[in-house]
Design a protein around this motif. Sequence first.
Motif, PDB file in Angstrom:
ATOM      1  N   PHE A 189       0.860  -1.180   0.000  1.00 28.20           N
ATOM      2  CA  PHE A 189       0.000   0.000   0.000  1.00 28.20           C
ATOM      3  C   PHE A 189       0.895   1.227   0.000  1.00 28.20           C
ATOM      4  CE2 PHE A 189      -2.233   3.497   1.998  1.00 28.20           C
ATOM      5  CZ  PHE A 189      -3.528   3.402   1.531  1.00 28.20           C
ATOM      6  N   LEU A 191       0.481   5.678  -0.449  1.00 26.19           N
ATOM      7  CA  LEU A 191      -0.336   6.863  -0.677  1.00 26.19           C
ATOM      8  C   LEU A 191       0.552   8.095  -0.505  1.00 26.19           C
ATOM      9  CD1 LEU A 191      -3.375   7.094  -1.376  1.00 26.19           C
ATOM     10  CD2 LEU A 191      -3.785   7.702   1.009  1.00 26.19           C
ATOM     11  N   THR A 196      -2.545   7.468  -5.048  1.00 28.29           N
ATOM     12  CA  THR A 196      -1.893   6.160  -4.970  1.00 28.29           C
ATOM     13  C   THR A 196      -0.520   6.217  -5.622  1.00 28.29           C
ATOM     14  OG1 THR A 196      -2.991   5.484  -7.028  1.00 28.29           O
ATOM     15  CG2 THR A 196      -4.071   4.907  -4.949  1.00 28.29           C
ATOM     16  N   ASP A 234      -2.426  10.559   4.903  1.00 28.32           N
ATOM     17  CA  ASP A 234      -2.136   9.310   4.195  1.00 28.32           C
ATOM     18  C   ASP A 234      -1.917   8.169   5.182  1.00 28.32           C
ATOM     19  OD1 ASP A 234      -2.191  10.820   1.860  1.00 28.32           O
ATOM     20  OD2 ASP A 234      -0.007  11.012   1.744  1.00 28.32           O
TER      21      ASP A 234
END
Length: 573
Positions: A189, A191, A196, A234
Amino acid sequence: MRRALLACLLVGVCVPAAASTSAAQPAVVRSAKPLTAVNDPYLRSAIAQMTGRRTQQANASVDVEILHTNVEAAVTEQVTQLGGIVTGTAPGAVVQASVPVAALIDLQSMPGVSFVRRPVQVNVRPVTDAVVQAGPLATEAVSVMKADAWHQAGRTGAGVKVGIIDFFNQSKWNAQQVTGEVPAVAGTFCLDHGATCAVWDPQESGHGNAVAEIIHDLAPDAQIYLGQAATISDSYALVNWFVANGVTIVNRSLGSSYDGPGDGTGPLDELVDFAASRGITWFNSAGNEGSQRYWRGTATDADNDGWIEFGPGDETMNVFGGVSDCLSVLGARWNDWGPPATRTDYDFYIYARDQQVYPSATTPGPDQQRGAPPIELDGIEGCEPGPLTIRVKKWAEGSGSVGDILEILMYSGDLEYSQPSSSAGGPIVDSKNRAVLAVGAIDPPRAGSIAYYSSQGPTNDGRRKPDLSAPSCFTSSIYSPLGSCFNGTSAASPAAAGMAAVVASSGLATSAQGLAALMKHFVVDRGPAGPDSIYGTGEARLPDPVTSAVATSPSTFVGISPTRVVDTRRGIG
C-alpha cells in the motif's frame, strides 16, 4: 555536486534559501504584504517559486495541511467553496487539501483554524548505500533472543500478519527472496498526498528490505505487508488498510520531525492511538539521537540583545556536518503550547560562514503569535560551505517566556552543546499508549549494553522512554556486503517486532496492549536495577518456549463437598 541548504517542500518544489545577512542581526522584517501574510515560510517559498515560473499565482493550487480544533466539517466545506479539493484527513486535527493560492488567507483566518502549512513529510527517508549479498544469512537476533528454541518448538509466527512502514527496493527484494532472506509479499500500500503510488522505489537503498529480513528470520512463517505514506492523512489510510488485511503488529523504523510538545500528544501520537484502538501493537525505533544530536536549555539572554545563549556568553550553536558540511534537522521547539497570543515568538536561523542561509530574508520564520505551533526548522536539510551554526532570536515576548525550555533535535549533524537525556522525545516515541513500544538499541547484539547513539528519555512530561531495548548490529544481506552490520534502533525495533510475532503465534496474548505488556515483561534487566530511561524495562529476550497449547476453552465450575480444615471456635487459631 553540493546540495544547497533547502527549504524542502512537499508541494513539489525545493527552494534554495538566500544567503543574505551577517551574524550580528538577521535582516528579516515582518510585513503585511499578501505573500508574507501566509504564516508558513515553506508555503511562501512555494508561492514565490511558482511566481518565478510565470504561473498565474492566484489561480495556481498548492497542497496544504489545515490544522484545526475539531472543525473538520466546516474546513472541508470552505475548501470546496474556495475551489479546492480535500485529499485526506487526520480526524479532528488536520484537513489535507489542494487549494488555490488566493484561498490561503481565507483558510488561515477561519474560526477554529490555527495554522495552514505545507504537508509535513511524516517519515524521514534513510540515506544509505546498500547492495544485496547472496544468502542465506541468519540474523544474530535469532540466537541472542532465543527465538531458535521457539522455532524448534513450532512457534514461528504462523497466523500472524506484520505490517512494515518503510522504504523498499523491489529488485533487491526479489534477489533476497530467491535466497530465502524475505518471503513473498502478502500485500503493498502506498499513498502520497492522497494519490496512490508504488511502494517500490528503484532509488531506495533497501532500508525497509533489511527491516523485513530481521522480522522474517525471527518469525519465518509470519505474513508481511509493506506500506508507505507521505503525510499524516495518508497514514490514517495506511492504518485502515493494515486493519482491513488483519495486520496486528506494525513496525516503523523511521524518524519524524517534531509535531507536538513531547508529552505523548500531537498528530502522530493520535495516529498510533487510532492504530492501537483497532488492535495493532506498534513497534517504533526510539531514535539514534543519543549522542550529539539533541540539545535542550532554558531561554537565556544575559545581555538583553534578543539572541538566546546556548552557553555562557555564546549565542551560536556550532553544527559539525562532517567533510560535506551537511545537516538534517528534525526540528526545534519550545514549551509554549498555550493560546497563540500568549506564546513567545522565537525564530531559529541557520548560518554558513556567518551568512544566513535559512530562512531567507524574504521568508521569515512562522509567527507563533498568529497561530503557528512553537516548532521551527522541521525538515530542513542540505549542505553548505561550513562552518555551520544555529542561532535563535526572540521576536516577540509572550506571557510565559520566563523559563521557556528550548529543544533542537538533529537527524544528521553533531551539535556543539548536547545531551542524551530526553532525546527520545519525538513523535510516536513519546506515545503514552500502552500498545505502542519505542525500542532502544543494544549494540553489539551480545554486549548487553546500550548503544552510544540510542535515544534516551524521559519524555517532557516525565515518563520513561524507551519502553524496552533489543539487540542491534546484525549480519544483513543488504548491509553486510558493505563491510558493516545493520544497526541503529532501526534494526532493534524489527528484532522486537519479530519476537512479538513469535509470542503472538503462541496464543499468549489476545490484545494489542496484552502483547505489548508481555514484551515489556520478557526482558533481561540491564543498567540500573529496574526500569529506567536508558534501557526501558530491559533487553528483549524470550523465555523458555511454551511446549503445550494454551487452553482456549472457558473454565467450568466443579462443586465439592464442604470440609472443615481448622476449627477456630475453641481459641486455637
